[in-house]
Every structure is written in C-alpha cells, then in structure tokens.
Scaffold this motif. Structure first.
Motif, mmCIF file in Angstrom:
data_model
loop_
_atom_site.group_PDB
_atom_site.id
_atom_site.type_symbol
_atom_site.label_atom_id
_atom_site.label_comp_id
_atom_site.label_asym_id
_atom_site.label_seq_id
_atom_site.Cartn_x
_atom_site.Cartn_y
_atom_site.Cartn_z
ATOM 1 N N LEU A 9 0.828 -1.201 0.000
ATOM 2 C CA LEU A 9 0.000 0.000 0.000
ATOM 3 C C LEU A 9 0.865 1.254 0.000
ATOM 4 O O LEU A 9 0.612 2.198 -0.763
ATOM 5 N N LYS A 153 -4.950 4.073 5.262
ATOM 6 C CA LYS A 153 -6.053 3.862 4.319
ATOM 7 C C LYS A 153 -6.630 5.198 3.856
ATOM 8 O O LYS A 153 -6.984 5.364 2.681
ATOM 9 N N ASP A 157 -6.637 6.587 0.068
ATOM 10 C CA ASP A 157 -7.870 7.008 -0.586
ATOM 11 C C ASP A 157 -7.714 8.399 -1.196
ATOM 12 O O ASP A 157 -8.173 8.653 -2.316
ATOM 13 N N LYS A 160 -6.021 8.228 -4.330
ATOM 14 C CA LYS A 160 -6.745 7.385 -5.296
ATOM 15 C C LYS A 160 -6.083 6.015 -5.462
ATOM 16 O O LYS A 160 -5.972 5.474 -6.562
ATOM 17 N N VAL A 161 -5.649 5.468 -4.331
ATOM 18 C CA VAL A 161 -5.076 4.124 -4.273
ATOM 19 C C VAL A 161 -6.025 3.240 -3.478
ATOM 20 O O VAL A 161 -6.488 3.626 -2.400
ATOM 21 N N SER A 162 -6.316 2.063 -3.985
ATOM 22 C CA SER A 162 -7.226 1.141 -3.310
ATOM 23 C C SER A 162 -6.467 0.320 -2.271
ATOM 24 O O SER A 162 -5.457 -0.315 -2.587
ATOM 25 N N THR A 164 -6.016 -2.845 0.168
ATOM 26 C CA THR A 164 -6.444 -4.247 0.107
ATOM 27 C C THR A 164 -6.505 -4.900 1.481
ATOM 28 O O THR A 164 -6.602 -6.110 1.586
ATOM 29 N N HIS A 166 -7.912 -4.390 5.829
ATOM 30 C CA HIS A 166 -8.809 -3.696 6.740
ATOM 31 C C HIS A 166 -8.194 -3.711 8.136
ATOM 32 O O HIS A 166 -7.668 -4.740 8.575
#
Length: 276
Positions: A9, A153, A157, A160-162, A164, A166
């Motif tokens: 990430l 996270k 966001d 604009k990066v997803s 993966t 939680h």
C-alpha cells in the motif's frame, strides 16, 4: 517492520503524483514510520510535524481549540497541512493535507474514551473520520497500530489508491465518516475567504522537472503579449517552472469575484500557459 500488505500500500502511495504534509498528535506514529521507512518517501512526504504538547498544538492552530481531540481539530489540522503542502509541492502536482488527533491508552487509566479523529483535505474534498476503541482491549502500541492503519487507508484514498486490507477492529469499533466535496466555485470562494492560500490551474499537461517556480503576478485584465514575453525572458535567465499568479485580493482594489477570477483564468487556458 511493515507486513506485505502495508508495504504494498505504501509503495502504491509513493508511486502516485500526490504529495502530502502530515500533522499528527496523540497517535498514528507508526503510519509515519511506514511512510518514511519504505523507499520512495521523498515522492510523497513534504513535511511531517507532531504537535504533541498543548503549547505546540495551540501554536500550530493559532488558537486554543475547544477540544484538542475532536473532529473540528482534525479538520483544522488537515486544512493547515493542505495549505502548507500547496506552498511546498512541485508546481502542478496534486497535494493532500493530513490531520490526526487522538487520545489512546497511556501510563494511567483514562476516564474518557480511547478515540481518534483523522482528516484529509485535497483541492476538491474534505474527509474526516472518527473511531472509538474498546477500552482495555489493547496496549498503547496496539492502539497506535490500529490508528496508523486507519490513517494509511485514508491517505491512500486521498491518493486514489485502493487499500487491500482492513484494520483489525471489532464490530463495535466502526468508523464514523463524513465527506464534503467542493466544486471550482466553492474552492475559489474559500480562496477569497482566506481559508486556502491558492488554487492551482496546471494547464501545461506535463509533470514539472523543477521544484523552483518563476512567478509573474498581476491582475491580467487582460492578459497580453507583454505578460507572456516577460515571463518567457525570465525563464531564459533563471531555471524554473513558469507560473502566472492572479492577485485575487489587492490592497488597492476591491477583491475579485468568483466569476471574474474564472474569466481571467480562461485567458491562460486559451493561451496554453501555466497559472498559479
């Protein structure tokens, strides 16, 4: 050491053309560690400040907040960070301001909740979230890790990066999120109100290869060949990204209105010139 999901990430964040300023207090310290320890940090991090003491926070905000750990304080920190990022970033790159304030487990039991608030501000979006943790369930280090994962996270966001993964929380620790979107008119009104320091229109369409700006300021009513040639000569003398700056607020004249600013900006778009 970051696990594979966190590393992937952060690497994805570093690969984006978004630069960030972070103001963090009371938690999420591991998020900063992840961003700084994984190669590529200089692509993303412009500045990071930890206003941990009461006095430091007051000086950062230029006021005494009603609550040091609150939604409003997180939003204020993100807005300050966004304005700072606008001044530090390379011309034309997108920026994000990040604010975090928390009250986590400490050496002494706390009467209030273990909670944190975090916010991101970009040119067209203000996003804020809060999480209340179950008291006594985790150590301070574990709570810091959870808050760091939430903050990463949020930064992803904004870039604009997803994400993966939680954060490891239970079903009662649901984040309370709020989002405000801005159109161009609203952003320009924020500029006139003094909430943001500038709005950038990158018309050139290519990434800058210099951090230095060569700025020609004026009212540009109208834009003419003299303005264009003056900046062209300046770029021959000194290396940097050529930028025009419209003075929306002038000490000797009434402030421009939003329609007036947009009308003058259109001149640069037609001329295919940078504007700052």
């Amino acid at each position: 050491m970051a696990d594979g999901r966190i590393r992937a990430l952060v690497e994805a964040i570093h690969a984006t053309p978004t630069q960030a300023v972070l103001y963090l207090s009371g938690g999420a310290s591991q998020a900063l560690g992840y961003l700084m320890s994984i190669p590529g940090a200089s692509n993303t991090v412009l500045e990071a400040i930890v206003p941990y003491s009461r006095t430091s926070m007051i000086q950062l905000l230029s006021k005494i907040p009603t609550q040091f750990v609150s939604k409003q304080t997180a939003e204020d920190m993100a807005l300050l960070a966004y304005n700072r990022a606008l001044k530090l970033s390379k011309p034309g790159l997108s920026v994000v301001g990040v604010g975090f304030t928390g009250s986590l487990a400490s050496t002494r039991p706390k009467q209030g909740d273990h909670r944190f608030y975090f916010s991101t501000r970009t040119s067209d979006r203000l996003w804020v979230s809060s999480v209340t943790l179950s008291k006594g369930l985790r150590t301070r280090e574990q709570e810091d890790k959870v808050s760091s994962h939430f903050l990463l996270k949020a930064i992803a966001d904004a870039c604009k990066v997803s994400a993966t993964f939680h954060p490891d929380v239970n079903e009662t620790e649901v984040p309370d999120e709020c989002e405000k979107l801005f159109d161009e008119d609203e952003e320009l009104q924020q500029l006139l109100n003094g909430e943001i320091c500038m709005k950038v229109y990158p018309f050139s369409g290519h990434a800058p290869n210099s951090e230095r700006k060569i700025i020609l300021s004026g009212s540009f009513n109208p834009l003419h060949d003299g303005h264009l040639k003056l900046l062209e000569v300046a770029t021959r003398i000194s290396e940097g990204v050529p930028c025009f700056e419209i003075s929306a607020i002038n000490a000797d004249k009434p402030p421009l209105t939003v329609p007036q600013i947009k009308e003058r900006v259109e001149q640069f778009e037609r001329a295919d010139r940078n504007y700052l």
